[in-house]
Design a protein around this motif. Sequence first.
Motif, PDB file in Angstrom:
ATOM      1  N   GLU A  53      -7.541  20.950  15.806  1.00 48.79           N
ATOM      2  CA  GLU A  53      -8.092  19.917  14.937  1.00 48.79           C
ATOM      3  C   GLU A  53      -9.319  19.636  15.010  1.00 48.79           C
ATOM      4  N   LEU A  99     -12.205  19.383  12.132  1.00 45.65           N
ATOM      5  CA  LEU A  99     -13.122  18.110  12.124  1.00 45.65           C
ATOM      6  C   LEU A  99     -14.487  18.391  12.142  1.00 45.65           C
ATOM      7  N   ILE A 152      -1.892  19.310   9.420  1.00 44.00           N
ATOM      8  CA  ILE A 152      -2.882  18.478   8.770  1.00 44.00           C
ATOM      9  C   ILE A 152      -2.756  18.733   7.430  1.00 44.00           C
ATOM     10  N   LEU A 209      -5.107  17.867   3.734  1.00 40.61           N
ATOM     11  CA  LEU A 209      -6.352  17.229   3.241  1.00 40.61           C
ATOM     12  C   LEU A 209      -6.337  16.364   2.149  1.00 40.61           C
ATOM     13  N   LEU A 230      -6.361  14.677   6.919  1.00 38.77           N
ATOM     14  CA  LEU A 230      -7.972  14.736   7.192  1.00 38.77           C
ATOM     15  C   LEU A 230      -8.251  14.038   5.794  1.00 38.77           C
ATOM     16  N   PRO A 282     -15.879  12.423   7.392  1.00 36.46           N
ATOM     17  CA  PRO A 282     -14.360  12.585   7.200  1.00 36.46           C
ATOM     18  C   PRO A 282     -13.612  11.953   8.400  1.00 36.46           C
ATOM     19  N   LEU A 324      -9.769  11.685  10.358  1.00 35.93           N
ATOM     20  CA  LEU A 324      -8.486  12.112  10.938  1.00 35.93           C
ATOM     21  C   LEU A 324      -7.442  10.787  11.115  1.00 35.93           C
TER      22      LEU A 324
END
Length: 224
Positions: A11, A15, A73, A75, A118, A138, A140
Motif C-alpha cells: 500500500e 501511495l 485496492i 483506483l 485509492l 491521493p 486511501l
Amino acid sequence: MQPIVNEPQSEQELLDRAVNLAGLNLAQLADMAGVSVPCNLQKEKGWAGQLLECLLGAYAGSKPVPDFEHLNIELKTLPISRQGSPLETTYVCVAPLTNVAGLTWQDSVVKKKLSRVLWIPILAERTIPVAERIIGYPLLWSPSAQEEQALQADWEELMEMIALGQIEQITAKHGEVMQIRPKAANASIRTAAVGHHGQPIEALPRGFYLKKNFTQTILRNSTV
C-alpha cells in the motif's frame, strides 16, 4: 495503455507513487507514459483513469477485481471543482441483470471494488483544457461501518428490483448513496435481463455509480 512500471508491492509503495504525481497536469503525465492527450474526453471518458493505471502499475484491466488485485485496492479518479466538490458520479462496476437470485452483498463485485480505494482527485472543470487538468493529493480509503451499511442497503434495494423484473422502473433517484444508471456507448446496445413476469427481455446495460453526496463526504472527512 499498458502499465510502464511493475506492480506496487505494498500500500505504501502505491501511495508514494500517487503522491509523486500530485500537482502534475495530464500533459505531464501523458508525456511520462508516451501517449498523446485527447482534445476532449467525450469519447474517451476513462482516459485519465487509464493513464493513472499505466503510471501506477495496475494490471487488472477490465476484470471484475480491484485494479491492484494482489493489494485488493481499487483506483478511482474523482473529477473535482476548484472548490473541491465532485463534478460527477463515480462508476463502480457493471450491474448484473440476470441470474441474480442468491447473490449477496458479501460476495458482490461492488463490495470487492469498494473495500479499499485509492482516490485520486483531478481538478477538471470543463473550462480547463484536458492537458492542463491537475492531479490532486491521493487518499486511501475504506468504508466505515456506517458507509458500508448505506452501500449495502442501496445494493440490496436495487438488486431486489432487478430480481423482481423492475429494471425499467429503476431511476437515478433510487438509492441514497449509490444508484444504477444505463452504461452503454449508445442506446442501441442491449443485454439480457428479466422482465416483470420473469420473462427474458433485452435492456440497456446498467452500472453501479456512487452519488456525488457520498464522494463529497469521503473528501470532506479526509481533510478533517
